[in-house]
Structures are given as structure tokens and as C-alpha cells.
Design a protein around this motif. Structure first.
Motif, PDB file in Angstrom:
ATOM      1  N   LYS A  14       0.816  -1.212   0.000  1.00 61.92           N
ATOM      2  CA  LYS A  14       0.000   0.000   0.000  1.00 61.92           C
ATOM      3  C   LYS A  14       0.853   1.266   0.000  1.00 61.92           C
ATOM      4  N   TYR A  53      -8.080  -5.529   8.293  1.00 69.05           N
ATOM      5  CA  TYR A  53      -7.495  -5.254   6.981  1.00 69.05           C
ATOM      6  C   TYR A  53      -8.589  -4.777   6.039  1.00 69.05           C
ATOM      7  N   ARG A  54      -8.297  -3.754   5.260  1.00 73.59           N
ATOM      8  CA  ARG A  54      -9.191  -3.283   4.227  1.00 73.59           C
ATOM      9  C   ARG A  54      -8.368  -3.025   2.971  1.00 73.59           C
ATOM     10  N   LYS A  55      -8.792  -3.597   1.882  1.00 76.53           N
ATOM     11  CA  LYS A  55      -8.037  -3.480   0.636  1.00 76.53           C
ATOM     12  C   LYS A  55      -7.903  -2.034   0.200  1.00 76.53           C
ATOM     13  N   ASP A  56      -8.931  -1.222   0.457  1.00 75.86           N
ATOM     14  CA  ASP A  56      -8.941   0.144  -0.049  1.00 75.86           C
ATOM     15  C   ASP A  56      -8.382   1.166   0.938  1.00 75.86           C
ATOM     16  N   VAL A  57      -7.858   0.723   2.081  1.00 75.39           N
ATOM     17  CA  VAL A  57      -7.290   1.644   3.064  1.00 75.39           C
ATOM     18  C   VAL A  57      -5.792   1.786   2.821  1.00 75.39           C
ATOM     19  N   SER A  58      -5.312   3.009   2.752  1.00 73.29           N
ATOM     20  CA  SER A  58      -3.924   3.282   2.404  1.00 73.29           C
ATOM     21  C   SER A  58      -2.990   3.105   3.589  1.00 73.29           C
ATOM     22  N   THR A  61      -3.202   6.068   5.930  1.00 74.35           N
ATOM     23  CA  THR A  61      -4.263   6.001   6.937  1.00 74.35           C
ATOM     24  C   THR A  61      -3.854   5.105   8.100  1.00 74.35           C
TER      25      THR A  61
END
Length: 337
Positions: A14, A53-58, A61
Motif C-alpha cells: 500500500k 485489513y481493508r483493501k482500499d485503506v492506504s 491512513t
């Protein structure tokens, strides 16, 4: 099962420089630049996401909210009354960073960049050793002038992820010992799973009383029906507020055998996440950030909240100290089925 044992330094996760480890069915991603937190542990066979975990979280963040992503290790953990840390030969005043309750919260080790000391990928496992050395170069030294080194040995194998924690006193002063991992478990835990079918089993004894500022009141209480849901494994970990429920640790069982740790189950598909801990972890503290953010934290702690400042005997509070050259060790292991 995948027989790959591989460790990749300088792995771009990320946008952050991390270490990627693969062994058996597991993939782990560790960020030395972010306090050597485990940002991801994934069971590739069963589609189990262990930590939040979130795929779209940078990475940006995550970096700004290190306490609530993955597996950050905290020293000194939880709350200290108005920042006070009182040892046998000193008194230290840490900055108040939780202004709402006038406490110092969670220390600073998880906020520092850690060094990679060594690594290997043989013998059916991957091993990574990271460390942070605290001395006068750190801005917190003016509040806490006690030199120490903390190091983590991560071993990923078919048996899961083992984390060994070593804390060494490098000063001529007493070093307070209290360690916790802010274990942010993902909800739901499985691909296609539901939060509502998850259940949490934590081996608890008496409840540790807390004040309205969430520090120990030095009292212990019998378990209520709410508390017993942890003990009998029926507690739904999200969808309701869990706000610093703290307990003495007891022995659990898993598959009919003694097991010192917590077990998270998905009742819909039978998968589990197990967190086995060493006996140095004498307490569990549960928290879920108001219950609606897709994660929850059963946190193993070696000592009570505000332990150095309590009047309780050390054998009750779990608090201990190190002398120069002494090392405190504890460990925990995560595995899935």
C-alpha cells in the motif's frame, strides 16, 4: 498445503516499505517502519483474515492510526494516571495524550521505526527479528530517561505466526515492565462471512474494576451474565459496545486440551482464529471501538492498567521491574483452522 517458505524485504504494501513472509498456508506482512506492527496475517487456504485489513485503506491512513490496525505491540501500554509512572527508584511524568481522561496512553514504541536485525527462510519457516533501542536520541527521553531495548522475533511456519517479545534494561535505573498487544481482529474473519456468526471465547477469571477514567480501581469483582459470555464462548464481538472489559486470565481449553489463550470462531463455517499466549500475560482487556467498525480487540496484557502506581502487591497487579542487563520475555502465537 503450500510448501513455500519465503521472506521478501522491501515489499511495497500500500505504498509502505514492509517485509512479506510466506510459509505453509500463511502470508504475513510486517512493517518495521511502523513499530514492527503486523499489518496483515492471512490464511491463504481458508480465506481467513486474522487482523483488521481493508483493501482500499492506504498505508498513510494506517500510519496515522497505528493502534487500530493489525497487531501493534505497546510499551508502555494502556493508561497511566495523569502520565505518572512510579518505579522503585524513580518517578516519571509522561505527557498526557488522552486529554479526555487526563491520562498518558499506550507509550511510544509502536510509533518508532524499528531496525531489521536479521532474517532467514529455511527449516520450514521464515524468521524476522526487529528491534528498537531507546536512548537520549528519542524525544521521549526527557520524560523517561531510562535506556532500554525492545525486540521482536517473528516466526512464520505451518504452525502459524509466533511473536517473541524481549525487553532489556540498558540503564542503571529500574525499568517498568508492562506489555500488551493491541490485537485488532478482523470482522468478518472469513471471505464471505458474517460478523453476526462470530463468537469470542476468552479464558477469564475475576473482573478487574476500572474507574470512570478507565484506570484500575484496585478491586476485583465476580462475573456477571455479560462477563460469562466471554468465558463460555458466546460473546458476539461486534454489533454491540465493548468498552475496556478487563479480567484476570485463566486457562482455556481447545479441542479438549488445556489452552492458554483466546479462540474466535465463525459458527457458520467452523473456522477459528486462536491466540495462544505465554503465562506472562496475566490479564485480558476487551475493546471494540463502539462495535461498528469491523474489528475488535481481545488484548493480552502482562499487568493491570496503571500498574506501576497501584498499591496492590506485584503478584496481584502483574507489575514487575528489570535491573540493568536483565531481559523480560513473553510470547504469543496466532493460528487458524
Amino acid at each position: 498445503m503450500n510448501n513455500i517458505n519465503k521472506i521478501s524485504l522491501n515489499f511495497n504494501f500500500k505504498g509502505a516499505n514492509c517485509v512479506k513472509m510466506q510459509s505453509g498456508k500463511y502470508t504475513a506482512i510486517i512493517a518495521p517502519t511502523m513499530g514492527a506492527a503486523v499489518l496483515r496475517l492471512h490464511d491463504d487456504e481458508n480465506g481467513i483474515e486474522v487482523f483488521r485489513y481493508r483493501k482500499d485503506v492506504s498505508a498513510e491512513t494506517i500510519n496515522a492510526q497505528r493502534e487500530v490496525w493489525g497487531l501493534p505491540t505497546l510499551y508502555l501500554p494502556n493508561r497511566f494516571d495523569r502520565g505518572l509512572v512510579k518505579t522503585s527508584d524513580g518517578e516519571y511524568h509522561l505527557p498526557v495524550n488522552e486529554t479526555k481522561f487526563d491520562n498518558h496512553l499506550h507509550g511510544w514504541v509502536h510509533l518508532r521505526e524499528h531496525d531489521v536485525e536479521c532474517y532467514s527462510e529455511d527449516g520450514g519457516k521464515c524468521v524476522l527479528v526487529t528491534s528498537y533501542t531507546f536512548n537520549e536520541k528519542d524525544e521521549m527521553y526527557r520524560y523517561f530517561p531510562v535506556d532500554f531495548k525492545i525486540s521482536y522475533t517473528f516466526t512464520l511456519s505451518g504452525k502459524g505466526l509466533l511473536q517473541e517479545i524481549y525487553l532489556t534494561d540498558n540503564s542503571d535505573k529500574a525499568l517498568p515492565v508492562s506489555i500488551c498487544t493491541h490485537t485488532c481482529l478482523n470482522a468478518p474473519m472469513c471471505d464471505g462471512g458474517q460478523e453476526s456468526t462470530m463468537r469470542m471465547c476468552v479464558p477469564i477469571g475475576e473482573k478487574c474494576g476500572l474507574t470512570d477514567r478507565f484506570i484500575s480501581d484496585e478491586k476485583f469483582y465476580p462475573l456477571t451474565d455479560w462477563d460469562m459470555e466471554y468465558k463460555n464462548g458466546t460473546k458476539v464481538p461486534t454489533g454491540q459496545i465493548i468498552e475496556n472489559d478487563m479480567y484476570k486470565a485463566e486457562m482455556n481449553t481447545y479441542k479438549g486440551k488445556p489452552f492458554y489463550g483466546s479462540v474466535i470462531a465463525d459458527t457458520a463455517n467452523g473456522h477459528v482464529i486462536c491466540n495462544e499466549v505465554s503465562k506472562e500475560f496475566r490479564f485480558w482487556n476487551m475493546w471494540n471501538d463502539e462495535g461498528g467498525k469491523g474489528y475488535f480487540c481481545p488484548e493480552p496484557m502482562t499487568a493491570l492498567i496503571n500498574a506501576p502506581n497501584l498499591s496492590l502487591p506485584r503478584e496481584v497487579s502483574g507489575y514487575t521491574e528489570l535491573k540493568k542487563g536483565q531481559t523480560f520475555k513473553c510470547w504469543q502465537r496466532f493460528f487458524t483452522e
